[in-house]
Design a protein around this motif. Structure first.
Motif, PDB file in Angstrom:
ATOM      1  N   HIS A   1      -6.451  11.191   6.666  1.00 56.24           N
ATOM      2  CA  HIS A   1      -7.637  11.074   5.808  1.00 56.24           C
ATOM      3  C   HIS A   1      -8.004   9.595   5.772  1.00 56.24           C
TER       4      HIS A   1
ATOM      5  N   ASP B   1     -11.593  13.251   8.155  1.00 59.84           N
ATOM      6  CA  ASP B   1     -10.266  13.789   8.437  1.00 59.84           C
ATOM      7  C   ASP B   1     -10.078  13.851   9.949  1.00 59.84           C
TER       8      ASP B   1
ATOM      9  N   SER C   1      -2.112  17.714   0.855  1.00 62.82           N
ATOM     10  CA  SER C   1      -2.526  18.039   2.218  1.00 62.82           C
ATOM     11  C   SER C   1      -1.861  19.340   2.635  1.00 62.82           C
TER      12      SER C   1
ATOM     13  N   HIS D   1      -2.175  10.492   3.410  1.00 66.81           N
ATOM     14  CA  HIS D   1      -1.290  11.594   3.821  1.00 66.81           C
ATOM     15  C   HIS D   1      -0.290  11.155   4.895  1.00 66.81           C
TER      16      HIS D   1
ATOM     17  N   TYR E   1      -0.150   6.435   1.059  1.00 65.00           N
ATOM     18  CA  TYR E   1      -1.365   5.851   1.622  1.00 65.00           C
ATOM     19  C   TYR E   1      -1.299   4.328   1.646  1.00 65.00           C
TER      20      TYR E   1
ATOM     21  N   SER F   1       1.584  14.732   6.325  1.00 61.53           N
ATOM     22  CA  SER F   1       0.936  15.761   5.504  1.00 61.53           C
ATOM     23  C   SER F   1       1.378  15.622   4.053  1.00 61.53           C
ATOM     24  N   THR F   2       1.528  14.356   3.618  1.00 59.29           N
ATOM     25  CA  THR F   2       1.998  14.114   2.253  1.00 59.29           C
ATOM     26  C   THR F   2       0.845  14.262   1.258  1.00 59.29           C
TER      27      THR F   2
ATOM     28  N   TYR G   1      -3.607  11.461  -2.342  1.00 60.33           N
ATOM     29  CA  TYR G   1      -3.406  10.822  -1.033  1.00 60.33           C
ATOM     30  C   TYR G   1      -1.959  10.913  -0.532  1.00 60.33           C
ATOM     31  N   GLY G   2      -1.009  11.240  -1.384  1.00 58.34           N
ATOM     32  CA  GLY G   2       0.391  11.159  -0.955  1.00 58.34           C
ATOM     33  C   GLY G   2       0.725   9.716  -0.610  1.00 58.34           C
TER      34      GLY G   2
END
Ligand SMILES: [Zn+2]
Length: 257
Positions: free
Chosen positions: A137, A56, A131, A104, A89, A127-128, A86-87
């Protein structure tokens, strides 16, 4: 920008040093820190991370900062998992079974099937997904299994937090410029063009760090006419026609936004 007569000499000198050796088939790629040349980021590993060997990355005020490909390859996944995991990625396939993940993200700058090289901006820190604050990440995988991360062949710190300085996409080492308007402040825009909102000014003579460059509105300034815009912060762009960077056109080693 700079005056054209200088460029012919300096560009010739830079080309040789910028070339990276070809990666042999099936050898591990030379992965580099997934941020633009010269930037320093704090990378954290921890044994309760999922997957365990992921890193991270953070630095001060990092939301919206560009994320770059850590090695050449082909983008094979650009996916938004919504508010979980992961939102947003990106996955890059580097060949030989190696892949990298960037999660994210706040947004994407590549599409599936696109070929990328060192330093190519693939998206922006966000920050998706699952997160709780902006960070990148990052994973390296071999045949789908996560592996301990290496940059330039050197193992990341397991376990703990360490500073990593990017050598990714470096050639001239230049990601800086000096605003030259002959007096008046230069307007900063929220995007690469004069149609974007003004979000402030920078004074004549200000030294700026250029995270990436892109094409936008054509502007005539101190250094002639150019459609190049310089990203000097999150949502902050200035016309390159008013910036002395030492390069006529795009700066070698500075990524496209
Ligand atoms: Zn993580």
């Amino acid at each position: 920008m700079r005056k054209r007569w200088i460029s012919l000499v300096v560009t010739g000198l830079l080309v040789g040093g910028a070339l990276a050796p070809a990666t042999p088939a099936l050898a591990a790629p030379t992965f580099r820190v997934p941020f633009p040349c010269g930037q320093t980021w704090s990378g954290q590993t921890r044994s309760d991370h999922s997957p365990a060997y992921a890193v991270d990355f953070n630095r001060t005020d990092d939301s919206g900062d560009p994320v770059v490909a850590s090695a050449p390859g082909t983008v094979d996944r650009v996916t938004d998992l919504g508010g979980t995991s992961y939102g947003k990625y990106v996955r890059i396939n580097h060949g030989g079974g190696y892949s990298t993940y960037y999660a994210h993200l706040s947004g994407f700058n590549v599409s599936v099937g696109q070929t990328v090289g060192y330093g190519k901006v693939i998206g922006w820190v966000g920050s998706t997904g699952g997160s709780t604050g902006p960070h990148l990440h990052y994973e390296q995988r071999l045949n789908g299994a996560d592996i301990q991360v290496r940059f330039n062949g050197t193992l990341a710190l397991y376990w703990g937090t360490k500073s990593y300085t990017s050598g990714n996409g470096c050639s001239s080492g230049s990601g800086n410029g000096t605003v030259d308007t002959s007096g008046t402040p230069l307007t900063v825009r929220s995007g690469p063009g004069t149609g974007y909102a003004s979000v402030g000014t920078v004074a004549d003579g200000t030294r700026v760090t250029i995270a990436c460059q892109t094409s936008g509105t054509t502007v005539t300034g101190t250094y002639g006419t150019s459609s190049i815009w310089d990203r000097i912060g999150s949502g902050r762009f200035i016309a390159d026609a008013y910036v002395y960077t030492g390069s006529d056109g795009y700066i070698p080693g500075v990524p496209r936004c």
